[in-house]
Design an enzyme around this catalytic site. Structure first.
Site, PDB file in Angstrom:
ATOM      1  CG  HIS A 486      -1.957   1.400   1.263  1.00  0.00           C
ATOM      2  ND1 HIS A 486      -2.947   1.195   1.484  1.00  0.00           N
ATOM      3  CD2 HIS A 486      -1.589   2.177   2.165  1.00  0.00           C
ATOM      4  CE1 HIS A 486      -3.583   2.231   1.153  1.00  0.00           C
ATOM      5  NE2 HIS A 486      -2.672   3.291   1.832  1.00  0.00           N
ATOM      6  CD  GLU A 487       1.331   3.803   4.105  1.00  0.00           C
ATOM      7  OE1 GLU A 487       1.745   5.096   2.900  1.00  0.00           O
ATOM      8  OE2 GLU A 487       0.336   3.634   4.428  1.00  0.00           O
ATOM      9  CG  HIS A 490      -0.014   6.297  -0.598  1.00  0.00           C
ATOM     10  ND1 HIS A 490      -0.425   6.871  -1.330  1.00  0.00           N
ATOM     11  CD2 HIS A 490      -0.031   6.048   0.201  1.00  0.00           C
ATOM     12  CE1 HIS A 490      -1.446   6.767  -0.472  1.00  0.00           C
ATOM     13  NE2 HIS A 490      -1.664   6.428   0.475  1.00  0.00           N
ATOM     14  CG  HIS A 493       0.872   8.967  -6.792  1.00  0.00           C
ATOM     15  ND1 HIS A 493      -0.537   9.250  -6.611  1.00  0.00           N
ATOM     16  CD2 HIS A 493       0.554   9.624  -8.263  1.00  0.00           C
ATOM     17  CE1 HIS A 493      -0.954  10.337  -7.341  1.00  0.00           C
ATOM     18  NE2 HIS A 493      -0.703  10.750  -8.103  1.00  0.00           N
TER      19      HIS A 493
END
Length: 694
Positions: A486-487, A490, A493
């Site tokens: 999940h992290e 990010h 991104h």
């Protein structure tokens, strides 16, 4: 200009001191200009901030005093690129303050609040500056601007409006005072939550009280006790310690003790946050009302995909209504299982949930964290995530030796498929008293192109995974591996950002769009082909058996409706606080209980609550925005269905999604998503993925 972020900032201090030796403002000689953490002293921060404020003010003055007529280049673009010194110092200071704080750092943060507010006011309420911005905005139809520039112009103009540029002098002063108070209060909230979390330790010296705890939990507790100068075993409220104890301990009385401690953080102790919450909520409403909004939620959602609080409530309801009966049925099944297997309590309580949920999961799927953890050695998981990024996007990672802010941190040079440098990636995995709880991604530097020169980002991923012991490496649970994915989403991104303007690159997107890149990455954690590629026993090198992988996949939606409703409870709490137009005539704890009642699944425990330690909404950026986790889950469920259809490593789909990541906030989020998927998402996509509806 860092639009919504700059609203946290302030200026009017002119520092005449010699700044030549301040490492925070000098050009770094390290690879790619990496922060010189080995040379930064805590005493450097305040002088660097003061110099940055003065320089930023001078840059604003230069824009205002430009004798030429306002243009996009000499006003909007010049404003976007102003404040580089502040951005550099703030990115380092605030990220270190969250990951490796100290009393001195926290004191500086408090002293900075009024200074940053002054800086923000100087920019956002500058009438002459706004007049130039408005002059460009008013002629936007004839400027023939490229899409990213038109969006920057619109966003800049709207940002000034939302920060009080059109208020009269008295109201501007009031708004500035409100922002300063809010800045201090949110800092105080976070400080209290961390202090209260660190204040609790349950020290066990009688080994019989460790009944049910597997070896890796006992070893971790022994290490914690040693670090804290205690005998025996120590359990605290950090995620690995608390979560492990609640899941495995046979001692119901001790689970209750831990549960009450965790859910009473910063409540009725010396770090009590109840009055802080009331003040934050009151000031946020007053700010919104001053700017012409009905409530703070309306102010927050105006510039997001969801557009209004009414749409948030409708969205939460569409997710809750079909899920609530399923969640209640899941809890009923868990109660029946517990009763058949020795539970003697009158009612299954929240401190029983994780314990019996784990036992039922083992019984139902023959799957346990203890059986899985040996296959998820942290180093292997890191390599696996890097390999996934390489397979999807062609990027590679190489560890390099540059200074870090704590010895636990590792740094990687990230290269694109053509060998060009993409980013520096900082990884900080283990808990410590100076780090807040949870997991997050952030950046020490964002991507931009200024004067034809590109600045590549410095991205950081921070977690609180189990530390290695003298005998065992760091082994993480499958759930923690999914959190890591999940992290890392990010992080991608940020690392893949490809734009001109810092306010539009990386994670600088609509708040309810920012979780899409992270939520979609979680899906690979349940893909057999991917798990087979790296999950190997840390002692024997045996591959994770197919039978276990099949059970991981089968158990993916185990109690999914319950956990889904748990997130919706947090969303309800958030929206309840931020749709207020007056402070409630009841204690904070009663208000929260009323807010969660419509979506409640487990019994209320007297004296416990979430609000007083709810950093996301009272000290982070999720005020009236916690719903965005579920919003992004809907986007991710729909988006990943394309990977499922084409292949989880399909090059064409990955290239299309990389394009979405690269664009950041330079394109409206709704359009960006439709361009990738071909249609707008519906909440039912998530409900189907969770097996809540067919």
């Amino acid at each position: 200009m860092k639009k919504e972020i700059i609203a946290l900032a302030g200026l009017a201090l002119i520092c005449s001191c010699n700044m030549e030796e301040n490492v925070l403002l000098t050009e770094s000689q390290l690879p790619y200009g990496a922060p010189q953490f080995d040379k930064i002293r805590t005493s450097d921060y305040m002088p660097a901030f003061k110099k940055a404020f003065a320089d930023g003010k001078a840059e604003i003055d230069a824009i205002v005093n430009n004798p030429d007529a306002p243009t996009f280049e000499n006003t909007i673009e010049a404003l976007e690129y102003s404040g580089n010194g502040y951005a550099k110092v703030a990115a380092i200071f605030y990220n270190v303050n969250e990951a490796n704080t100290s009393d001195e750092m926290q004191q500086i943060a408090e002293e900075l609040a009024p200074l940053e507010n002054e800086y923000s006011t100087y920019i956002n309420q500058n009438e002459a500056l706004f007049a130039r911005v408005k002059a460009v905005y008013d002629q936007r139809g004839s400027l023939s601007l490229e899409p990213d520039r038109m969006k920057l112009l619109t966003d800049t103009y709207k940002s000034f409006q939302r920060n009080g540029a059109e208020l009269n002098a008295e109201d501007k002063k009031t708004l500035s005072e409100l922002d300063e108070k809010l800045s201090l209060l949110t800092l105080q909230f976070q400080k209290n939550a961390l202090a209260s979390t660190n204040a609790f330790t349950m020290n066990i010296t009688d080994s019989t009280q460790l009944s049910g705890l597997p070896g890796f939990i006992r070893d971790m507790a022994a290490e914690t006790a040693k670090e804290k100068g205690m005998e025996g075993w120590a359990f605290d409220l950090s995620a690995p310690s608390y979560g492990g104890f609640m899941k495995y301990s046979d001692r119901r009385d001790l689970r209750e003790k831990m549960y009450r401690a965790y859910n009473r953080r910063a409540f009725e102790d010396e770090f009590d946050n109840t009055e802080t919450i009331r003040q934050i909520v009151d000031l946020r409403y007053k700010k919104a009302a001053l700017l012409g909004y009905r409530d703070y939620a309306q102010y927050q959602t105006e510039r997001r995909m969801v557009e209004s609080p009414e749409n948030v409530w409708n969205f939460l309801s569409r997710l809750a209504d079909p899920a609530l009966p399923v969640a209640l049925d899941e809890v009923a099944q868990l109660k029946e299982f517990a009763a058949r297997n020795g539970f003697e309590g009158e009612e299954l309580m929240p401190w029983d949930f994780s314990f019996w949920a784990e036992k039922m999961r083992v019984a139902k799927y023959d799957l346990s964290d203890e059986a899985l953890k040996p296959y998820f050695r942290l180093e292997n998981c890191i390599d696996a995530i890097f390999s996934l990024a390489n397979r999807l996007y062609g990027i590679s990672f190489k560890e390099i030796d540059v200074p870090v802010y704590h010895p636990d941190v590792k740094v990687y040079d990230v290269s694109d498929k053509d060998g060009s440098h993409l980013a520096l990636f900082y990884a900080d995995f283990f808990p410590r008293a100076s780090k807040r709880s949870g997991a997050w991604m952030t950046s020490f530097q964002e991507q931009k192109i200024e004067n034809g020169v590109e600045q590549r980002p410095f991205i950081s991923l921070v977690t609180n995974f189990t530390k290695p012991t003298a005998d065992t490496p760091s082994l993480i649970t499958h759930d923690e591996f999914v959190t890591m994915l999940h992290e890392f989403g990010h992080s991608l991104h940020g690392m893949l950002a490809k734009g001109r303007y810092p306010g539009q690159t990386g994670t600088n997107v609509d708040h309810d769009f920012v979780e899409l890149p992270s939520q979609i990455m979680e899906n690979w954690g349940y893909e057999k082909e991917y798990l087979q590629s790296f999950a190997k026993h840390y002692q024997t090198a045996e591959a994770l058996p197919d039978s276990l992988i099949d059970r991981i996949i089968a158990a993916k939606n185990y109690l999914s409706a319950y956990y889904h409703m748990r997130q919706l409870q947090f969303g309800n709490i958030d929206m309840a606080w931020h749709t207020l137009t007056a402070l409630p005539d009841m204690p904070v704890i009663e208000f929260e209980q009323q807010a969660v009642k419509p979506v409640q699944v487990m019994p209320t425990v007297d004296g416990t609550l979430s609000s007083t330690s709810f950093n996301h909404i009272f000290a982070g950026g999720y005020a009236a925005g916690y719903y965005s986790y579920k919003w992004a889950e809907v986007l991710a469920a729909d988006a990943f269905s394309l990977f499922s259809e084409k292949g989880i490593f399909d090059a064409g789909t990955a290239a299309s999604f990389r394009h979405l990541l690269e664009q950041g906030g330079s394109v409206e989020a709704a359009k960006l998503y439709r361009d990738f998927r071909g249609h707008s998402p519906e909440p039912e996509a998530l409900l189907r993925q969770l097996d809540i509806i067919e």
